[in-house]
Enzyme design. Structure first.
Site, PDB file in Angstrom:
ATOM      1  N   HIS A   1     -14.459  -2.356   2.369  1.00 44.09           N
ATOM      2  CA  HIS A   1     -13.766  -3.641   2.376  1.00 44.09           C
ATOM      3  C   HIS A   1     -12.375  -3.409   2.969  1.00 44.09           C
ATOM      4  O   HIS A   1     -11.696  -2.447   2.604  1.00 44.09           O
ATOM      5  CB  HIS A   1     -13.655  -4.221   0.963  1.00 44.09           C
ATOM      6  CG  HIS A   1     -12.708  -5.372   0.904  1.00 44.09           C
ATOM      7  ND1 HIS A   1     -12.844  -6.477   1.723  1.00 44.09           N
ATOM      8  CD2 HIS A   1     -11.569  -5.583   0.188  1.00 44.09           C
ATOM      9  CE1 HIS A   1     -11.846  -7.309   1.498  1.00 44.09           C
ATOM     10  NE2 HIS A   1     -11.060  -6.798   0.571  1.00 44.09           N
TER      11      HIS A   1
ATOM     12  N   CYS B   1     -13.423 -11.068  -2.864  1.00 44.69           N
ATOM     13  CA  CYS B   1     -13.960 -10.608  -1.573  1.00 44.69           C
ATOM     14  C   CYS B   1     -15.375 -10.052  -1.675  1.00 44.69           C
ATOM     15  O   CYS B   1     -15.983  -9.702  -0.665  1.00 44.69           O
ATOM     16  CB  CYS B   1     -13.048  -9.544  -0.979  1.00 44.69           C
ATOM     17  SG  CYS B   1     -11.344 -10.082  -0.824  1.00 44.69           S
TER      18      CYS B   1
ATOM     19  N   GLU C   1     -13.618 -17.315  -1.144  1.00 48.59           N
ATOM     20  CA  GLU C   1     -12.678 -17.412  -2.265  1.00 48.59           C
ATOM     21  C   GLU C   1     -11.540 -18.355  -1.906  1.00 48.59           C
ATOM     22  O   GLU C   1     -10.540 -18.430  -2.616  1.00 48.59           O
ATOM     23  CB  GLU C   1     -12.172 -16.045  -2.694  1.00 48.59           C
ATOM     24  CG  GLU C   1     -11.459 -15.246  -1.632  1.00 48.59           C
ATOM     25  CD  GLU C   1     -10.922 -13.923  -2.173  1.00 48.59           C
ATOM     26  OE1 GLU C   1     -10.155 -13.957  -3.138  1.00 48.59           O
ATOM     27  OE2 GLU C   1     -11.283 -12.875  -1.613  1.00 48.59           O
TER      28      GLU C   1
HETATM   29  N1  CAA Z   1       6.299   3.891   9.586  1.00 49.37           N
HETATM   30  C1  CAA Z   1       5.075   4.277   9.123  1.00 49.37           C
HETATM   31  N2  CAA Z   1       4.630   4.009   7.851  1.00 49.37           N
HETATM   32  C2  CAA Z   1       5.476   3.329   7.034  1.00 49.37           C
HETATM   33  C3  CAA Z   1       6.759   2.927   7.445  1.00 49.37           C
HETATM   34  C4  CAA Z   1       7.163   3.230   8.786  1.00 49.37           C
HETATM   35  N3  CAA Z   1       8.339   2.848   9.274  1.00 49.37           N
HETATM   36  N4  CAA Z   1       7.342   2.280   6.414  1.00 49.37           N
HETATM   37  C5  CAA Z   1       6.464   2.306   5.374  1.00 49.37           C
HETATM   38  N5  CAA Z   1       5.344   2.926   5.752  1.00 49.37           N
HETATM   39  C6  CAA Z   1       4.114   3.159   4.952  1.00 49.37           C
HETATM   40  C7  CAA Z   1       4.402   3.563   3.518  1.00 49.37           C
HETATM   41  O1  CAA Z   1       4.669   4.952   3.416  1.00 49.37           O
HETATM   42  C8  CAA Z   1       3.087   3.176   2.853  1.00 49.37           C
HETATM   43  O2  CAA Z   1       2.104   4.162   3.142  1.00 49.37           O
HETATM   44  P1  CAA Z   1       1.156   4.726   1.958  1.00 49.37           P
HETATM   45  O3  CAA Z   1       0.441   3.537   1.386  1.00 49.37           O
HETATM   46  O4  CAA Z   1       0.256   5.660   2.664  1.00 49.37           O
HETATM   47  O5  CAA Z   1       2.061   5.353   0.954  1.00 49.37           O
HETATM   48  C9  CAA Z   1       2.666   1.901   3.611  1.00 49.37           C
HETATM   49  O6  CAA Z   1       3.436   1.886   4.825  1.00 49.37           O
HETATM   50  C10 CAA Z   1       2.898   0.598   2.853  1.00 49.37           C
HETATM   51  O7  CAA Z   1       4.259   0.479   2.539  1.00 49.37           O
HETATM   52  P2  CAA Z   1       4.787   0.224   1.047  1.00 49.37           P
HETATM   53  O8  CAA Z   1       4.343   1.335   0.163  1.00 49.37           O
HETATM   54  O9  CAA Z   1       6.241  -0.043   1.142  1.00 49.37           O
HETATM   55  O10 CAA Z   1       3.979  -1.027   0.532  1.00 49.37           O
HETATM   56  P3  CAA Z   1       4.268  -2.581   0.635  1.00 49.37           P
HETATM   57  O11 CAA Z   1       5.306  -2.960  -0.329  1.00 49.37           O
HETATM   58  O12 CAA Z   1       4.437  -3.019   2.040  1.00 49.37           O
HETATM   59  O13 CAA Z   1       2.866  -3.176   0.124  1.00 49.37           O
HETATM   60  C11 CAA Z   1       0.571  -3.597  -0.102  1.00 49.37           C
HETATM   61  C12 CAA Z   1       1.623  -2.764   0.622  1.00 49.37           C
HETATM   62  C13 CAA Z   1       0.696  -3.372  -1.605  1.00 49.37           C
HETATM   63  C14 CAA Z   1      -0.793  -3.194   0.359  1.00 49.37           C
HETATM   64  C15 CAA Z   1       0.839  -5.094   0.256  1.00 49.37           C
HETATM   65  O14 CAA Z   1       0.631  -5.300   1.612  1.00 49.37           O
HETATM   66  C16 CAA Z   1      -0.013  -6.064  -0.538  1.00 49.37           C
HETATM   67  O15 CAA Z   1       0.300  -6.426  -1.676  1.00 49.37           O
HETATM   68  N6  CAA Z   1      -1.135  -6.556   0.078  1.00 49.37           N
HETATM   69  C17 CAA Z   1      -2.033  -7.514  -0.546  1.00 49.37           C
HETATM   70  C18 CAA Z   1      -2.904  -6.882  -1.600  1.00 49.37           C
HETATM   71  C19 CAA Z   1      -3.973  -5.999  -1.045  1.00 49.37           C
HETATM   72  O16 CAA Z   1      -4.361  -6.091   0.103  1.00 49.37           O
HETATM   73  N7  CAA Z   1      -4.518  -5.122  -1.901  1.00 49.37           N
HETATM   74  C20 CAA Z   1      -5.597  -4.230  -1.495  1.00 49.37           C
HETATM   75  C21 CAA Z   1      -6.554  -3.951  -2.637  1.00 49.37           C
HETATM   76  S1  CAA Z   1      -7.167  -5.503  -3.321  1.00 49.37           S
HETATM   77  C22 CAA Z   1      -8.388  -5.993  -2.225  1.00 49.37           C
HETATM   78  O17 CAA Z   1      -8.863  -5.225  -1.451  1.00 49.37           O
HETATM   79  C23 CAA Z   1      -8.834  -7.417  -2.265  1.00 49.37           C
HETATM   80  C24 CAA Z   1      -8.215  -8.156  -1.131  1.00 49.37           C
HETATM   81  O18 CAA Z   1      -8.807  -8.331  -0.086  1.00 49.37           O
HETATM   82  C25 CAA Z   1      -6.845  -8.653  -1.328  1.00 49.37           C
END
Ligand code: CAA
Length: 388
Positions: free
Chosen positions: A233, A111, A79
């Site tokens: 995935h 993906c 992709e």
């Molecule tokens: N210690 C331990 N854990 C912590 C922490 C700390 N100090 N601070 C935060 N966390 C945890 C949070 O509690 C959260 O856990 P849960 O998901 O279990 O609730 C986790 O860390 C993530 O933190 P946030 O909720 O604050 O999320 P974020 O704003 O960092 O975003 C994300 C996370 C949305 C996955 C982001 O990384 C993102 O947009 N990634 C790209 C999109 C993606 O990968 N999507 C996946 C599905 S799509 C797909 O699979 C296709 C592909 O390949 C992209």
């Protein structure tokens, strides 16, 4: 006759950013990345690496073993393609000196497309069992700096030989699919970085898993309890934990958290060190299971959930073959990951901003990669690949 994966080989860049370094720069707790998203390092492509060079490096050991004339087709899944018209696999075909009678095509659906390539390859091999097919999945995952996706970048390629009576994994013919027009992650033609609605994308991923599983159960007699290990995935490791908990809940499995963890943990080890490699991600996870499991996997059944944003998803299964261990490339993979160079934050930023020339001038690229192939120049809008 069974059909499936006869050999699996991956490749990733020789340089990485430790997510601790990213967290330090952002002034946040690194456990957010290490534990919260389940990632430790992300591979960064060198200036002279792209999906073509990563792919050729991944496929080289397979081609050297089976011979350049025995491959009937190359199905290239990506992709992050480098041309709107020409298939990236055609460059790989030349670099690997494959026979001119070998068919080459590129497939796209986020993906998911490597799984489509594998299913198509299995169908072709079932028609002509003596003609193995090379499936290659290769991607460079890039998000905007300072976006939530930044910590989930990475790059890698995986090459799989699909053959009759495979040595590694016989793939069962029944699959479950889910397709739905959604905007969770996409990359318009004019952008080099993906756009993503992060939280929504994780919800759609989980919904697609449930739907694919329901469809799988309508098609297959294989039940949840018949499956020993699950490869999901892997956009980031924690996603697999969320997915597996959900699937166990849907199936009222009654397993403990520890039992659930045991069914996915060996699949996560390589990706934790590489990051997201989009199409290649789940198959690097499969490789991780085969090469890092503490038990003999012969005869074990694996469930695989492939997800491509946008979205198309598939649940399918396969059975690990008796002599699979002899067909693995574990030593080479582990050396590749061990011998990488760590980047400072400034080096990462410099690499991130390395120009992607579009002016048709003569651009000679610095020699950085340790791989067998490199992108030497982009001149007159043409990409020039060489063997090192
Ligand atoms: N210690 C331990 N854990 C912590 C922490 C700390 N100090 N601070 C935060 N966390 C945890 C949070 O509690 C959260 O856990 P849960 O998901 O279990 O609730 C986790 O860390 C993530 O933190 P946030 O909720 O604050 O999320 P974020 O704003 O960092 O975003 C994300 C996370 C949305 C996955 C982001 O990384 C993102 O947009 N990634 C790209 C999109 C993606 O990968 N999507 C996946 C599905 S799509 C797909 O699979 C296709 C592909 O390949 C992209």
């Amino acid at each position: 006759m069974s059909v499936g994966i006869d050999e699996i080989s991956f490749y990733t860049s020789g340089q990485y950013l430790d997510l601790k370094t990213l967290a330090e720069h952002q002034g946040i707790d690194s456990n957010k990345y290490y534990d919260g998203i389940g990632q430790e390092k992300m591979a960064m492509a060198a200036v002279d690496e792209d999906v073509v060079t990563l792919a050729a490096n991944a496929a080289l050991p397979i081609v050297e073993r089976v011979g350049r004339d025995s491959i009937a087709a190359v199905l290239f899944a990506t992709e992050t393609g480098i041309d709107q018209s020409k298939a990236a696999g055609v460059y790989v075909h030349r670099l690997l000196e494959l026979n001119s009678n070998c068919r080459v095509v590129e497939l796209k659906q986020a993906c998911y497309s490597a799984t489509a390539a594998i299913q198509m390859a299995c169908a072709l091999v079932a028609r002509q069992p003596a003609r193995p097919i090379l499936v290659i999945a290769s991607d460079v995952a890039r998000y905007d700096l300072d976006s939530p996706g930044e910590a989930t970048q990475g790059c890698g390629a995986v090459a799989m030989l699909i053959s009759a009576n495979p040595r590694v994994l016989a793939i069962d013919p029944e699959v479950g699919n889910h397709t739905e027009d959604v905007m969770d992650f996409w990359r318009p033609n004019y952008r080099t970085n993906a756009l993503v609605d992060g939280k929504y994308s994780t919800k759609i991923y989980l919904k697609s898993l449930k739907r694919s599983w329901e469809n799988f159960r309508e098609q297959s007699s294989v039940d949840y309890a018949d499956i020993d290990y699950f490869c999901y995935h892997l956009p980031f490791g924690k996603m697999a934990q969320k997915a597996h908990s959900q699937l166990a809940r849907v199936n009222k499995s009654g397993q403990t958290a520890e039992q659930l963890e045991q069914q996915i943990e060996p699949t996560l080890q390589y990706n934790r060190l590489i990051g997201n490699s989009y199409t290649a991600s789940m198959y690097i996870g499969l490789c991780s299971l085969l090469e890092n499991s503490s038990e003999n996997l012969a005869g074990k059944r694996v469930g695989l959930f492939s997800y491509g944003s946008g979205c198309v998803a598939e649940f399918f299964t396969g059975q690990i073959q008796a002599d699979y261990a002899e067909a693995l490339n574990a030593d080479r993979h582990q050396a590749l990951l061990r011998e990488r160079t760590e980047l400072s934050y400034d080096e990462y930023i410099k690499l991130y901003h390395y120009p992607n020339p579009t002016d048709g001038g003569e651009h000679i690229l610095a020699e950085q990669t340790q791989g067998a192939f490199r992108l030497a120049a982009i001149c007159d809008h043409k990409r020039e690949y060489v063997a090192r």
